[in-house]
Motif scaffolding. Structure first.
Motif, PDB file in Angstrom:
ATOM      1  N   SER A  87       0.843  -1.186   0.000  1.00 60.30           N
ATOM      2  CA  SER A  87       0.000   0.000   0.000  1.00 60.30           C
ATOM      3  C   SER A  87       0.880   1.238   0.000  1.00 60.30           C
ATOM      4  N   LYS A  88       0.310   2.341  -0.422  1.00 62.29           N
ATOM      5  CA  LYS A  88       1.069   3.581  -0.498  1.00 62.29           C
ATOM      6  C   LYS A  88       1.065   4.339   0.819  1.00 62.29           C
ATOM      7  N   GLU A  89       0.253   3.894   1.763  1.00 59.93           N
ATOM      8  CA  GLU A  89       0.209   4.550   3.056  1.00 59.93           C
ATOM      9  C   GLU A  89       1.283   3.956   3.961  1.00 59.93           C
ATOM     10  N   LEU A  90       1.900   4.786   4.740  1.00 57.98           N
ATOM     11  CA  LEU A  90       2.919   4.333   5.673  1.00 57.98           C
ATOM     12  C   LEU A  90       2.279   4.093   7.032  1.00 57.98           C
ATOM     13  N   ASP A  91       2.659   3.019   7.650  1.00 57.59           N
ATOM     14  CA  ASP A  91       2.123   2.765   8.973  1.00 57.59           C
ATOM     15  C   ASP A  91       2.970   3.491  10.015  1.00 57.59           C
ATOM     16  N   THR A 141       6.663   2.234  10.672  1.00 58.22           N
ATOM     17  CA  THR A 141       7.643   2.617   9.654  1.00 58.22           C
ATOM     18  C   THR A 141       8.097   4.055   9.842  1.00 58.22           C
TER      19      THR A 141
END
Length: 137
Positions: free
Chosen positions: A75-79, A82
């Motif tokens: 996915s392009k979202e960072l958790d 991270t």
């Protein structure tokens, strides 16, 4: 050696000969000998076309599943983990720069209510050797 002359030597005749006027009506006679109806040709793939199409579809799906799974997984979202690891190890930001960048809404969102008993706090303070460091921070 004796000289060989092609025109003077006796010629050998072939054993095959065609009857007189054989090629005059050859095409008409040949067409009369052919059957009027052409035989029905059944293709090997025509009977099993449906099965072959199903096998091809299953093969395509089996080859595409890993690609689809890989594209859905990345996915392009960072958790949050991270971002936290990046800020801790890769960035030259320290805790004071981070505190100055936060506004009051972010600070309120980060506040968590942790219910600690007095005994737990006493145990942590008693076993921690860096008590002065914690107080200074």
């Amino acid at each position: 050696m004796k000289t060989f002359k092609l025109e003077n030597e006796p010629k050998i005749e072939s054993g095959f000969s065609t009857p007189n006027h054989y090629f005059e009506n050859f095409s008409e006679r040949m067409m009369l000998q052919l059957p009027e109806e052409e035989p029905k040709v059944i293709s090997f793939f025509q009977k099993r076309k449906r099965i072959l199409m199903m096998v091809a579809a299953v093969l395509v799906i089996a080859l595409l599943i890993p690609q689809i799974n890989r594209s859905l997984r990345t996915s392009k979202e960072l958790d949050a983990t991270t971002i936290e690891n990046y800020l801790s190890y890769q960035s030259n930001m320290n805790q004071y720069d981070l505190i100055n960048a936060l506004d009051t809404e972010d600070i309120n969102n980060m506040q968590a209510t942790v219910a600690l008993e007095d005994k737990t706090i006493e145990d942590i303070l008693a076993t921690n050797a860096n008590l002065e460091q914690l107080i200074l921070e």
